[in-house]
Design an enzyme around this catalytic site. Sequence first.
Site, PDB file in Angstrom:
ATOM      1  CG  ASN A  28       6.942  -4.995  -5.175  1.00  0.00           C
ATOM      2  OD1 ASN A  28       7.137  -4.921  -6.296  1.00  0.00           O
ATOM      3  ND2 ASN A  28       7.857  -4.151  -4.278  1.00  0.00           N
ATOM      4  CE  LYS A  81      11.222  -5.777  -3.744  1.00  0.00           C
ATOM      5  NZ  LYS A  81      11.982  -5.891  -2.969  1.00  0.00           N
ATOM      6  CG  HIS A  96       8.934  -0.954  -1.935  1.00  0.00           C
ATOM      7  ND1 HIS A  96      10.347  -1.113  -1.954  1.00  0.00           N
ATOM      8  CD2 HIS A  96       8.321  -2.006  -1.605  1.00  0.00           C
ATOM      9  CE1 HIS A  96      10.708  -2.415  -1.759  1.00  0.00           C
ATOM     10  NE2 HIS A  96       9.705  -3.003  -1.605  1.00  0.00           N
ATOM     11  CD  GLU A 124      13.235  -2.330  -3.405  1.00  0.00           C
ATOM     12  OE1 GLU A 124      12.584  -2.525  -4.359  1.00  0.00           O
ATOM     13  OE2 GLU A 124      13.592  -3.427  -2.594  1.00  0.00           O
ATOM     14  CD  GLU A 162       7.664  -4.631   2.062  1.00  0.00           C
ATOM     15  OE1 GLU A 162       7.817  -5.534   1.691  1.00  0.00           O
ATOM     16  OE2 GLU A 162       8.232  -3.614   1.210  1.00  0.00           O
ATOM     17  N   GLY A 172      15.044  -8.426   0.746  1.00  0.00           N
ATOM     18  CA  GLY A 172      15.945  -9.241  -0.305  1.00  0.00           C
ATOM     19  C   GLY A 172      17.073  -9.461   0.436  1.00  0.00           C
ATOM     20  CB  SER A 224      13.695 -12.540   3.539  1.00  0.00           C
ATOM     21  OG  SER A 224      14.452 -11.645   2.912  1.00  0.00           O
ATOM     22  N   GLY A 226       8.509 -10.260  -2.148  1.00  0.00           N
ATOM     23  CA  GLY A 226       9.513  -9.759  -3.436  1.00  0.00           C
ATOM     24  C   GLY A 226       9.921 -10.949  -4.185  1.00  0.00           C
TER      25      GLY A 226
HETATM   26  P1  13P Z   1      11.780  -9.834  -0.570  1.00  0.00           P
HETATM   27  O1  13P Z   1      10.500 -10.635  -0.572  1.00  0.00           O
HETATM   28  O2  13P Z   1      12.772 -10.084  -1.713  1.00  0.00           O
HETATM   29  O3  13P Z   1      12.784  -9.617   0.691  1.00  0.00           O
HETATM   30  O4  13P Z   1      11.364  -8.223  -0.740  1.00  0.00           O
HETATM   31  C1  13P Z   1      10.178  -7.849  -0.041  1.00  0.00           C
HETATM   32  C2  13P Z   1       9.617  -6.531  -0.679  1.00  0.00           C
HETATM   33  O5  13P Z   1      10.396  -5.506  -0.763  1.00  0.00           O
HETATM   34  C3  13P Z   1       8.259  -6.591  -1.142  1.00  0.00           C
HETATM   35  O6  13P Z   1       7.873  -5.293  -1.344  1.00  0.00           O
END
Ligand code: 13P
Length: 251
Positions: A10, A12, A95, A97, A167, A173, A213, A234
Amino acid sequence: MMRKPFIAGNWKMNMTPTEGAAFAKKLRDALGQSDVRVLVAPPFVTIPSVIEVLRGSSIEVGAQNMSDQKSGAHTGEVSAAMLKDLGVKTVILGHSERRSIYGESDHFINDKVLLALSEGMEVILCIGETLSEREGGQLEAVLTTQVSEGLKGVAAEDMGRVTLAYEPVWAIGTGKTATPEDADSAHAFIRALVAKLYNEGVAEELIIQYGGSVKADNAKALLSKEHIDGALVGGASLSVEQFLPIVNFDK
Ligand code: 13P
């Protein structure tokens, strides 16, 4: 039952169309043959240049979101038909976010899930608890609501086109990963829930990705767990050097 591992990146809000194409070329050339299903999800405007580069490759291209409406007066939105016209078959929905920053509710996400499936697309539905929900003992309640509301009205025969991505919000993140044991126990809970909502067969075949992560150095420990069938990556999906060892976790 062998579930084929499914690793998705992803991106983002990263990678311009030019950067995305260069990245896709590098990833394609480095990947070669893989027994793993691999998908990248660029920002909408970057999808065309990435698709162009990955034509004929086994790497799939997905979207990070889509409108809950088919067409019309919805300024700033992108429809399923537009994505399908580009050749996109898979869309990430719900997601964390989207939920936390843009206020998407389970009901709204469910509308998108139903629309995507009715348009013949595949869905990666994201779920996961916040730190305060986990610490407050709400993990199972939150997952139960997100799964049952997110999948409301989805027929058993369409569940083959649904992937769930667990997640935990506190792991996204932050560099904090759920331990493989904690992640696996959440995945086992989700699978049992899907068995209750549908049946054992649907639950057995369901791909449940872990996200939060995921890095080259923890991917194998996570993906070796019984109920962890893939990863939604991510930050580490933005570098070929970091993403490739995750895809090749079993090599
Ligand atoms: P990270 O791998 O940066 O923690 O993000 C995970 C994520 O939100 C994937 O959709």
